[in-house]
Design an enzyme around this catalytic site. Sequence first.
Site, PDB file in Angstrom:
ATOM      1  N   ARG A  58      -8.500  -6.411   9.460  1.00  0.00           N
ATOM      2  CA  ARG A  58      -7.800  -6.911  10.859  1.00  0.00           C
ATOM      3  C   ARG A  58      -8.588  -6.893  11.990  1.00  0.00           C
ATOM      4  O   ARG A  58      -8.472  -7.447  13.028  1.00  0.00           O
ATOM      5  CB  ARG A  58      -6.678  -5.970  11.179  1.00  0.00           C
ATOM      6  CG  ARG A  58      -5.311  -6.327   9.973  1.00  0.00           C
ATOM      7  CD  ARG A  58      -3.968  -5.398  10.119  1.00  0.00           C
ATOM      8  NE  ARG A  58      -3.218  -5.954   9.314  1.00  0.00           N
ATOM      9  CZ  ARG A  58      -1.921  -5.108   8.998  1.00  0.00           C
ATOM     10  NH1 ARG A  58      -1.901  -4.087   9.350  1.00  0.00           N
ATOM     11  NH2 ARG A  58      -1.292  -5.784   7.892  1.00  0.00           N
ATOM     12  N   LYS A 113      -6.668  -2.573   5.709  1.00  0.00           N
ATOM     13  CA  LYS A 113      -5.196  -3.064   5.657  1.00  0.00           C
ATOM     14  C   LYS A 113      -5.058  -4.023   4.729  1.00  0.00           C
ATOM     15  O   LYS A 113      -6.004  -4.389   4.131  1.00  0.00           O
ATOM     16  CB  LYS A 113      -4.824  -2.961   7.035  1.00  0.00           C
ATOM     17  CG  LYS A 113      -4.631  -1.896   7.962  1.00  0.00           C
ATOM     18  CD  LYS A 113      -3.889  -0.710   7.408  1.00  0.00           C
ATOM     19  CE  LYS A 113      -3.901   0.391   8.139  1.00  0.00           C
ATOM     20  NZ  LYS A 113      -3.097   1.449   7.829  1.00  0.00           N
ATOM     21  N   GLY A 167       0.962  -1.337   0.046  1.00  0.00           N
ATOM     22  CA  GLY A 167      -0.076  -0.093   0.072  1.00  0.00           C
ATOM     23  C   GLY A 167       1.030   1.382   0.063  1.00  0.00           C
ATOM     24  O   GLY A 167       0.643   2.382  -0.647  1.00  0.00           O
ATOM     25  N   ASP A 190      -0.530  -0.562  12.843  1.00  0.00           N
ATOM     26  CA  ASP A 190       0.038  -1.681  12.564  1.00  0.00           C
ATOM     27  C   ASP A 190       0.253  -2.587  13.515  1.00  0.00           C
ATOM     28  O   ASP A 190       0.574  -3.980  13.476  1.00  0.00           O
ATOM     29  CB  ASP A 190       0.998  -1.479  11.411  1.00  0.00           C
ATOM     30  CG  ASP A 190       0.826  -0.823  10.452  1.00  0.00           C
ATOM     31  OD1 ASP A 190      -0.157  -0.747   9.764  1.00  0.00           O
ATOM     32  OD2 ASP A 190       1.899  -0.111   9.878  1.00  0.00           O
TER      33      ASP A 190
HETATM   34  C1  S3P Z   1       2.334   3.377   6.352  1.00  0.00           C
HETATM   35  C2  S3P Z   1       1.484   4.149   6.916  1.00  0.00           C
HETATM   36  C3  S3P Z   1       0.365   3.359   7.216  1.00  0.00           C
HETATM   37  C4  S3P Z   1       0.775   2.084   7.673  1.00  0.00           C
HETATM   38  C5  S3P Z   1       1.473   1.460   6.794  1.00  0.00           C
HETATM   39  C6  S3P Z   1       2.569   2.153   6.403  1.00  0.00           C
HETATM   40  C7  S3P Z   1       3.695   4.507   5.646  1.00  0.00           C
HETATM   41  O1  S3P Z   1      -0.630   3.308   6.423  1.00  0.00           O
HETATM   42  O2  S3P Z   1      -0.429   1.126   8.249  1.00  0.00           O
HETATM   43  O3  S3P Z   1       1.926   0.046   7.156  1.00  0.00           O
HETATM   44  O4  S3P Z   1       4.552   3.942   5.360  1.00  0.00           O
HETATM   45  O5  S3P Z   1       3.120   5.750   5.191  1.00  0.00           O
HETATM   46  P1  S3P Z   1      -1.971   4.545   6.277  1.00  0.00           P
HETATM   47  O6  S3P Z   1      -1.164   5.524   6.083  1.00  0.00           O
HETATM   48  O7  S3P Z   1      -2.833   4.010   5.318  1.00  0.00           O
HETATM   49  O8  S3P Z   1      -2.687   4.550   7.540  1.00  0.00           O
END
Ligand code: S3P
Length: 426
Positions: free
Chosen positions: A343, A339, A91, A312
């Site tokens: 979760r 996620k 993501g 996380d």
């Molecule tokens: C992340 C932001 C978080 C986190 C992901 C990593 C990042 O997601 O859950 O594992 O590196 O910016 P969200 O921005 O969607 O909350």
Amino acid sequence: MAITKVKSLKGEINIPGDKSISHRGVMFGSISDGITELTGFLDGADCRSTIGCFRAMGIDISQKNDHVIIHGKGLHGLTAPTQMLDVGNSGTTTRLISGILAGQSFISSLNGDDSIQKRPMKRIITPLTMMSANIRSIRDNGCAPLEIGGAPLKPIHYDSPVASAQVKSCILLAGLYADGITSVSEPVVSRNHTELMLSGFGADIKSEGLTASIVGGPKLVGQKIEVPGDISSAAYFIAAGLICPNADILIKNVNTNPTRAGIIKIAQDMGGNIELLNERIVSGEPVADIHITTSELHGCTVSGDIIPTLIDEIPVIAVMAACAKGQTVIKDAAELKVKESDRIATVTENLKNMGCDIEATDDGMIINGGNPLNGNIVNTYLDHRIAMSFAIAGLVADGETTFDNEACCSISYPTFFETLNQIINK
Ligand code: S3P
């Protein structure tokens, strides 16, 4: 892989590099002038996806385990990929790279695995479209595959409805390519690695309260970055040290950035013996060694502004709660549903299967801790954090805990089971 109850956990461990910081190092290095060198890089599948995407856009990147050298070509040096960019399961790659792709003069497309194709991308399509970007969900379902780029961007202010560092970073990165100041406000502050690191590369970027802003068109210059250990990976060993008998674990070199370190506060709120040693700043990020010993945990409430700082870690916090006396309420965490797996559902299902009294709610879960846990087959839904969290539950469960697929750990922590085996005394 079968996990059984342990008699004791002891040792000093190093954990792999921070995933968020590793991704950003590759991305920002690629669009900077000159060489960026990363040590302590997370050599996991997600960060490899980021390297693959930038190589496909003409960036020379050499990687040997945790050592990465990026020959950056500047803000306008990327070249059009000849194929769809493959973001794998990541993501962070998808959302951050979309901000960079929106600012390119060429059109590109990206796609990832089944999980990525279900994750919400409207949250970046909306603000990028406000910046005049050409971005569309190819199947028109608000998810990847996405097609992006080819239009000049204009700066905006965006009030993000979600506290998401991925959304915030996407807009700030697009802001590098817009003429003027681009800013984003979020309901609660999310992790600030983009702000800290981009500033080190020479961007004019500011954070004030809930708002981050960036001036377009900077000259970014390659940097040397020491990536600290990932607190999201340390979290499994923090939890293990708290809930297992006769535990004494020192986790070296962990990133303790306050926008990430909510698990430390929650461990303390639950009565955990946890202390930070040797606190220091490395490459602009707070770092410490974390010492944990066996603790009598009690339930607590996990809600509000702390949620983005531990989002996380909630699966493994739920495992801690299952082993704690009394009730733990986790709320304001609806983001868990979008996620790598849902979760709320996957944690509830697996903890129930192990005999825990747990109920899913719309934005979290309610756990009545203290029931003995029974080993089971963990349904990971190919979610790395579910696999590792339930490996930790297995350390205190009767019988055997096995997995439908433990290989998914390699997304963020390929050597997880090796490190766990190092400290286990049966
Ligand atoms: C992340 C932001 C978080 C986190 C992901 C990593 C990042 O997601 O859950 O594992 O590196 O910016 P969200 O921005 O969607 O909350």
